[in-house]
Design a protein around this motif. Structure first.
Motif, PDB file in Angstrom:
ATOM      1  N   GLN A 137      26.891  40.091 -88.000  1.00  0.00           N
ATOM      2  CA  GLN A 137      26.093  41.257 -88.597  1.00  0.00           C
ATOM      3  C   GLN A 137      24.743  41.352 -87.619  1.00  0.00           C
ATOM      4  OE1 GLN A 137      24.858  42.523 -92.364  1.00  0.00           O
ATOM      5  NE2 GLN A 137      26.507  41.270 -93.457  1.00  0.00           N
ATOM      6  N   LEU A 138      24.115  40.422 -87.681  1.00  0.00           N
ATOM      7  CA  LEU A 138      22.803  40.343 -86.631  1.00  0.00           C
ATOM      8  C   LEU A 138      22.972  40.367 -85.378  1.00  0.00           C
ATOM      9  CD1 LEU A 138      21.305  37.122 -88.494  1.00  0.00           C
ATOM     10  CD2 LEU A 138      20.079  39.438 -88.215  1.00  0.00           C
ATOM     11  N   ARG A 139      24.147  40.044 -84.569  1.00  0.00           N
ATOM     12  CA  ARG A 139      24.567  40.349 -83.435  1.00  0.00           C
ATOM     13  C   ARG A 139      24.820  41.797 -83.145  1.00  0.00           C
ATOM     14  NH1 ARG A 139      28.578  41.500 -80.145  1.00  0.00           N
ATOM     15  NH2 ARG A 139      30.132  41.837 -81.862  1.00  0.00           N
ATOM     16  N   VAL A 140      25.544  42.443 -84.047  1.00  0.00           N
ATOM     17  CA  VAL A 140      25.796  43.742 -83.539  1.00  0.00           C
ATOM     18  C   VAL A 140      24.388  44.714 -83.774  1.00  0.00           C
ATOM     19  CG1 VAL A 140      28.280  43.345 -83.991  1.00  0.00           C
ATOM     20  CG2 VAL A 140      26.691  44.261 -85.993  1.00  0.00           C
ATOM     21  N   SER A 141      23.545  44.106 -84.564  1.00  0.00           N
ATOM     22  CA  SER A 141      22.456  44.768 -84.721  1.00  0.00           C
ATOM     23  C   SER A 141      21.421  45.094 -83.401  1.00  0.00           C
ATOM     24  CB  SER A 141      21.357  44.549 -86.025  1.00  0.00           C
ATOM     25  OG  SER A 141      20.893  43.098 -85.639  1.00  0.00           O
ATOM     26  N   ALA A 142      21.767  44.027 -82.594  1.00  0.00           N
ATOM     27  CA  ALA A 142      20.793  44.136 -81.492  1.00  0.00           C
ATOM     28  C   ALA A 142      21.541  44.737 -80.339  1.00  0.00           C
ATOM     29  CB  ALA A 142      20.435  42.311 -81.085  1.00  0.00           C
ATOM     30  N   ARG A 143      20.985  44.473 -79.221  1.00  0.00           N
ATOM     31  CA  ARG A 143      21.164  45.140 -78.014  1.00  0.00           C
ATOM     32  C   ARG A 143      22.184  44.248 -77.382  1.00  0.00           C
ATOM     33  NH1 ARG A 143      20.017  49.933 -77.606  1.00  0.00           N
ATOM     34  NH2 ARG A 143      18.700  50.903 -76.020  1.00  0.00           N
ATOM     35  N   ALA A 144      23.299  44.939 -76.445  1.00  0.00           N
ATOM     36  CA  ALA A 144      23.982  44.205 -75.498  1.00  0.00           C
ATOM     37  C   ALA A 144      23.265  44.339 -74.179  1.00  0.00           C
ATOM     38  CB  ALA A 144      25.339  44.791 -75.445  1.00  0.00           C
ATOM     39  N   ARG A 145      23.412  43.327 -73.362  1.00  0.00           N
ATOM     40  CA  ARG A 145      22.760  43.540 -72.127  1.00  0.00           C
ATOM     41  C   ARG A 145      23.578  42.709 -71.026  1.00  0.00           C
ATOM     42  NH1 ARG A 145      16.725  43.004 -71.371  1.00  0.00           N
ATOM     43  NH2 ARG A 145      17.407  41.858 -69.556  1.00  0.00           N
ATOM     44  N   GLY A 146      23.605  43.581 -69.714  1.00  0.00           N
ATOM     45  CA  GLY A 146      24.368  42.970 -68.675  1.00  0.00           C
ATOM     46  C   GLY A 146      24.168  41.501 -68.047  1.00  0.00           C
ATOM     47  N   ASP A 147      22.968  41.030 -68.643  1.00  0.00           N
ATOM     48  CA  ASP A 147      22.609  39.708 -67.916  1.00  0.00           C
ATOM     49  C   ASP A 147      23.043  38.830 -69.220  1.00  0.00           C
ATOM     50  OD1 ASP A 147      20.839  40.186 -69.914  1.00  0.00           O
ATOM     51  OD2 ASP A 147      19.165  39.942 -68.179  1.00  0.00           O
ATOM     52  N   VAL A 148      23.800  39.066 -70.068  1.00  0.00           N
ATOM     53  CA  VAL A 148      24.402  38.064 -70.877  1.00  0.00           C
ATOM     54  C   VAL A 148      25.905  37.673 -70.510  1.00  0.00           C
ATOM     55  CG1 VAL A 148      24.994  37.334 -73.550  1.00  0.00           C
ATOM     56  CG2 VAL A 148      22.713  38.768 -72.874  1.00  0.00           C
ATOM     57  N   ARG A 149      26.234  36.591 -70.165  1.00  0.00           N
ATOM     58  CA  ARG A 149      27.332  36.251 -69.637  1.00  0.00           C
ATOM     59  C   ARG A 149      28.466  35.860 -70.826  1.00  0.00           C
ATOM     60  NH1 ARG A 149      28.254  32.662 -64.967  1.00  0.00           N
ATOM     61  NH2 ARG A 149      30.323  33.643 -65.296  1.00  0.00           N
ATOM     62  N   VAL A 150      27.676  34.907 -71.690  1.00  0.00           N
ATOM     63  CA  VAL A 150      28.427  34.733 -72.846  1.00  0.00           C
ATOM     64  C   VAL A 150      27.403  34.889 -74.242  1.00  0.00           C
ATOM     65  CG1 VAL A 150      29.566  32.745 -74.169  1.00  0.00           C
ATOM     66  CG2 VAL A 150      30.001  33.180 -71.854  1.00  0.00           C
ATOM     67  N   GLY A 151      27.618  35.371 -75.046  1.00  0.00           N
ATOM     68  CA  GLY A 151      26.672  35.613 -76.113  1.00  0.00           C
ATOM     69  C   GLY A 151      27.161  34.939 -77.456  1.00  0.00           C
ATOM     70  N   ILE A 152      26.898  35.327 -78.583  1.00  0.00           N
ATOM     71  CA  ILE A 152      27.156  34.673 -79.796  1.00  0.00           C
ATOM     72  C   ILE A 152      28.880  34.502 -79.875  1.00  0.00           C
ATOM     73  CG2 ILE A 152      27.458  35.068 -82.412  1.00  0.00           C
ATOM     74  CD1 ILE A 152      24.538  36.297 -82.190  1.00  0.00           C
ATOM     75  N   GLY A 153      29.519  33.179 -80.338  1.00  0.00           N
ATOM     76  CA  GLY A 153      30.506  33.075 -80.208  1.00  0.00           C
ATOM     77  C   GLY A 153      31.216  32.020 -79.988  1.00  0.00           C
ATOM     78  N   ASP A 154      30.521  31.444 -78.703  1.00  0.00           N
ATOM     79  CA  ASP A 154      30.721  30.178 -78.109  1.00  0.00           C
ATOM     80  C   ASP A 154      29.670  28.916 -78.759  1.00  0.00           C
ATOM     81  OD1 ASP A 154      31.756  27.926 -76.510  1.00  0.00           O
ATOM     82  OD2 ASP A 154      32.482  29.679 -75.216  1.00  0.00           O
ATOM     83  N   ASP A 155      29.928  27.934 -78.006  1.00  0.00           N
ATOM     84  CA  ASP A 155      29.028  26.976 -78.561  1.00  0.00           C
ATOM     85  C   ASP A 155      27.561  27.115 -78.186  1.00  0.00           C
ATOM     86  OD1 ASP A 155      30.953  24.799 -79.694  1.00  0.00           O
ATOM     87  OD2 ASP A 155      31.769  24.878 -77.726  1.00  0.00           O
ATOM     88  N   ALA A 156      27.326  27.813 -77.043  1.00  0.00           N
ATOM     89  CA  ALA A 156      26.068  28.070 -76.672  1.00  0.00           C
ATOM     90  C   ALA A 156      26.175  29.383 -75.868  1.00  0.00           C
ATOM     91  CB  ALA A 156      25.454  26.889 -75.574  1.00  0.00           C
ATOM     92  N   ALA A 157      24.978  30.000 -75.465  1.00  0.00           N
ATOM     93  CA  ALA A 157      24.941  31.229 -74.745  1.00  0.00           C
ATOM     94  C   ALA A 157      24.616  31.074 -73.394  1.00  0.00           C
ATOM     95  CB  ALA A 157      23.845  32.278 -75.370  1.00  0.00           C
ATOM     96  N   ILE A 158      25.127  31.844 -72.564  1.00  0.00           N
ATOM     97  CA  ILE A 158      25.058  31.768 -71.258  1.00  0.00           C
ATOM     98  C   ILE A 158      24.228  33.136 -70.650  1.00  0.00           C
ATOM     99  CG2 ILE A 158      25.724  31.368 -68.921  1.00  0.00           C
ATOM    100  CD1 ILE A 158      28.445  29.926 -70.147  1.00  0.00           C
TER     101      ILE A 158
END
Ligand SMILES: [Mg+2]
Length: 327
Positions: free
Chosen positions: A15-36
């Protein structure tokens, strides 16, 4: 204790993820062990972290959307004070119980501010325990161009944005230590619960300000951090600190109002110093951003903050007045 998450906790973070922005510089966001994220060359990465604990930093019954907004706002304010452009945030949320409605409202407040400043939430964690919110915000400045606390020099002018004291009056109203007309009370409490981090101002002050800090603990104390870091003193005109109309009506007594403006926290305005030769540029920034920027003092040789009134008479530190106001 294990770190296993139940399904509802994943749903919270989603819920929190979809509430915020998507950005082109996010290679891996929420859903893996860590963000890239993709860190750019020729820029410095600026990191800020802040924890809000229920009944320490906000009353536990505060509207969850306001808590979500403020948890991000206090971090964006720290980035603003560095002259940084915000990009990403991570969040650790400790909740006494799985409360879907509270989380939905929290996400709404967090997301509204995140979208306003193009911030992507790239990681999150939830745990059970007393209500606590930790946000880390990440942003950029061109290499070597961040605003620091240590750059103030003798002769620089001291400025503050907005109208300090509103949030402290808002807190006094929430805690029933102060009464105000309904419209003024709403305005002052909004300044406490939904502070506007001065991100655009921080960016505009790069190359103009010699030092900057955000006002979280009170103007006198926060300016004191700049003075200590810079090895200088300051003279500040308490009558020059601008007060909102709502604050003047709610606290008509001048000394009590000065106490709120100098010793009250939670304003998240910027206090900054500008060399005299560049001071004229501040008016242009104020006009462009439609933000009140007021000269309130001067950096001097010495240590610490000396207060005077418009007539030039020395004024005592506001702490006593603030205690008296606390009742
Ligand atoms: Mg700060």
């Amino acid at each position: 204790m294990g770190r296993r998450k139940d399904r509802s906790e994943f749903a919270l973070i989603e819920q929190l993820r979809v509430s915020a922005r998507a950005r082109g510089d996010v290679r891996v966001g929420i859903g893996d062990d860590a963000a890239i994220v993709r860190a750019a060359r020729h820029r410095d990465l600026v990191l800020a972290i802040d924890t809000l604990v229920a009944d320490v930093h906000f009353p536990a019954r505060t509207d969850a959307a306001a808590v979500g907004w403020k948890a991000l706002a206090v971090n964006l304010s720290d980035l603003a004070a560095m002259g940084a452009e915000p990009a990403w945030a991570t969040l650790a949320l400790t909740l006494p119980r799985g409360d879907a409605r509270w989380v939905r409202d929290f996400a709404r407040g967090f997301g509204a501010l995140a979208r306003r400043h193009d911030v992507a939430l790239v990681g999150g964690d939830t745990t059970r325990g007393p209500l606590t919110v930790t946000v880390q915000a990440h942003g950029f400045v061109p290499r070597g161009r961040a605003l620091l606390r240590s750059g103030a020099r003798v002769g620089d002018r001291v400025f503050v944005s907005g109208t300090p004291g509103d949030a402290a009056a808002g807190l006094a109203i929430v805690q029933r230590r102060l009464r105000a007309a309904a419209r003024d009370a709403r305005a002052l409490v909004a300044r406490l619960e939904r502070p506007a981090p001065r991100v655009a101002l921080g960016l505009a002050l790069r190359g103009v300000a010699s030092a900057a800090i955000d006002v979280s603990d009170g103007l006198a104390q926060d300016l004191g951090h700049v003075l200590a870091a810079s090895g200088v003193g300051a003279r500040l005109d308490v009558d020059a600190v601008p007060a909102s109309a709502a604050l003047r009506r709610a606290v008509p007594e001048r000394r009590a109002r000065h106490a709120l403006q100098l010793a009250g926290g939670d304003d998240y305005e910027l206090c900054f110093t500008v060399p005299a030769r560049r001071a004229a540029r501040v008016a242009a920034i104020a006009a462009k951003l439609r933000l009140k920027l007021t000269a309130i003092g001067t950096i001097v040789v010495g240590r610490g903050l000396r207060l005077h009134d418009a007539a030039g008479h020395e004024v005592a530190s506001p702490t006593g007045g603030w205690d008296h106001f606390r009742s």
